[in-house]
Design a protein around this motif. Structure first.
Motif, mmCIF file in Angstrom:
data_model
loop_
_atom_site.group_PDB
_atom_site.id
_atom_site.type_symbol
_atom_site.label_atom_id
_atom_site.label_comp_id
_atom_site.label_asym_id
_atom_site.label_seq_id
_atom_site.Cartn_x
_atom_site.Cartn_y
_atom_site.Cartn_z
ATOM 1 N N GLY A 90 -2.322 -18.085 -9.421
ATOM 2 C CA GLY A 90 -2.223 -18.370 -10.851
ATOM 3 C C GLY A 90 -2.852 -17.286 -11.706
ATOM 4 N N VAL A 91 -3.698 -16.474 -11.106
ATOM 5 C CA VAL A 91 -4.383 -15.399 -11.822
ATOM 6 C C VAL A 91 -3.644 -14.080 -11.637
ATOM 7 N N VAL A 92 -3.359 -13.731 -10.369
ATOM 8 C CA VAL A 92 -2.682 -12.473 -10.063
ATOM 9 C C VAL A 92 -1.995 -12.602 -8.710
ATOM 10 N N PHE A 93 -0.791 -12.069 -8.616
ATOM 11 C CA PHE A 93 -0.104 -12.038 -7.331
ATOM 12 C C PHE A 93 0.773 -10.808 -7.156
ATOM 13 N N VAL A 94 1.122 -10.141 -8.228
ATOM 14 C CA VAL A 94 2.074 -9.023 -8.162
ATOM 15 C C VAL A 94 1.604 -7.880 -7.256
ATOM 16 N N PRO A 95 0.362 -7.366 -7.384
ATOM 17 C CA PRO A 95 -0.009 -6.248 -6.518
ATOM 18 C C PRO A 95 -0.015 -6.617 -5.038
ATOM 19 N N HIS A 96 -0.433 -7.810 -4.727
ATOM 20 C CA HIS A 96 -0.481 -8.251 -3.327
ATOM 21 C C HIS A 96 0.930 -8.391 -2.763
ATOM 22 N N LEU A 97 1.796 -9.016 -3.539
ATOM 23 C CA LEU A 97 3.180 -9.190 -3.119
ATOM 24 C C LEU A 97 3.889 -7.842 -3.003
ATOM 25 N N LEU A 98 3.695 -6.986 -3.996
ATOM 26 C CA LEU A 98 4.329 -5.671 -4.019
ATOM 27 C C LEU A 98 3.921 -4.823 -2.814
ATOM 28 N N PHE A 99 2.630 -4.712 -2.558
ATOM 29 C CA PHE A 99 2.174 -3.867 -1.454
ATOM 30 C C PHE A 99 2.395 -4.534 -0.094
ATOM 31 N N GLY A 100 2.389 -5.855 -0.057
ATOM 32 C CA GLY A 100 2.735 -6.540 1.179
ATOM 33 C C GLY A 100 4.172 -6.254 1.581
ATOM 34 N N VAL A 101 5.084 -6.345 0.628
ATOM 35 C CA VAL A 101 6.499 -6.041 0.898
ATOM 36 C C VAL A 101 6.661 -4.568 1.265
ATOM 37 N N LEU A 102 5.936 -3.684 0.603
ATOM 38 C CA LEU A 102 5.991 -2.263 0.929
ATOM 39 C C LEU A 102 5.567 -2.019 2.376
ATOM 40 N N VAL A 103 4.487 -2.639 2.811
ATOM 41 C CA VAL A 103 4.008 -2.480 4.184
ATOM 42 C C VAL A 103 5.050 -3.014 5.173
ATOM 43 N N ILE A 104 5.643 -4.143 4.857
ATOM 44 C CA ILE A 104 6.693 -4.704 5.717
ATOM 45 C C ILE A 104 7.863 -3.730 5.826
ATOM 46 N N LEU A 105 8.309 -3.197 4.705
ATOM 47 C CA LEU A 105 9.436 -2.258 4.709
ATOM 48 C C LEU A 105 9.122 -0.989 5.496
ATOM 49 N N ILE A 106 7.915 -0.486 5.356
ATOM 50 C CA ILE A 106 7.519 0.705 6.120
ATOM 51 C C ILE A 106 7.595 0.409 7.617
ATOM 52 N N GLY A 107 7.116 -0.755 8.015
ATOM 53 C CA GLY A 107 7.182 -1.139 9.421
ATOM 54 C C GLY A 107 8.603 -1.294 9.916
ATOM 55 N N LEU A 108 9.453 -1.892 9.096
ATOM 56 C CA LEU A 108 10.840 -2.116 9.496
ATOM 57 C C LEU A 108 11.668 -0.836 9.509
ATOM 58 N N MET A 109 11.300 0.140 8.715
ATOM 59 C CA MET A 109 12.081 1.378 8.606
ATOM 60 C C MET A 109 11.616 2.484 9.543
ATOM 61 N N THR A 110 10.665 2.181 10.420
ATOM 62 C CA THR A 110 10.127 3.196 11.323
ATOM 63 C C THR A 110 10.693 3.015 12.716
ATOM 64 N N THR A 111 11.172 4.111 13.288
ATOM 65 C CA THR A 111 11.602 4.083 14.679
ATOM 66 C C THR A 111 10.361 4.185 15.562
#
Length: 121
Positions: A90-111
């Protein structure tokens, strides 16, 4: 589509670990609360995970790259969900969600295998 090789992934890991230290200040998160402490812990975790991984930028080479990527994806899910897990969405969620998704994408896009060119050096 996997277009990151392990060498580039290593650079991204250490850059991301450094960037995560500054996210609380950039997004003006409350100091000494779960909102900011999660980023500090995640930064240290990312740094030590990278040091332990068996890839070009790993120092100890204890952890296979496949395990590194799985841990990275799972930790990205945790980071993305942390505002709801710790009750501050309720206070803040955007940076956590944004960087969490970024970390997931980096993991998924790496051979997980080193490119042939990387093995020559």
């Amino acid at each position: 589509m996997k277009f990151l090789d392990t060498r580039l992934h290593g650079y991204v890991d250490y850059a991301l670990a450094t960037l995560l230290l500054f996210i609380p200040a950039i997004f003006r998160l409350e100091v000494n609360t779960a909102q900011s402490i999660i980023f500090y812990i995640f930064s240290i975790f990312t740094f030590f995970l990278s040091l332990q991984t068996d890839y070009e930028h790993g120092l100890y080479k204890l952890l296979p790259m496949q395990a590194h990527l799985l841990i990275e994806i799972l930790s990205g899910l945790f980071l993305a969900a942390s505002p709801w897990i710790f009750g501050f969405s309720g206070v803040v969620f955007v940076p956590h969600l944004l960087f969490g998704v970024l970390v997931i994408l980096i993991g998924l896009m790496t051979t997980p295998e080193s490119s042939r060119l990387n093995r020559l050096y």
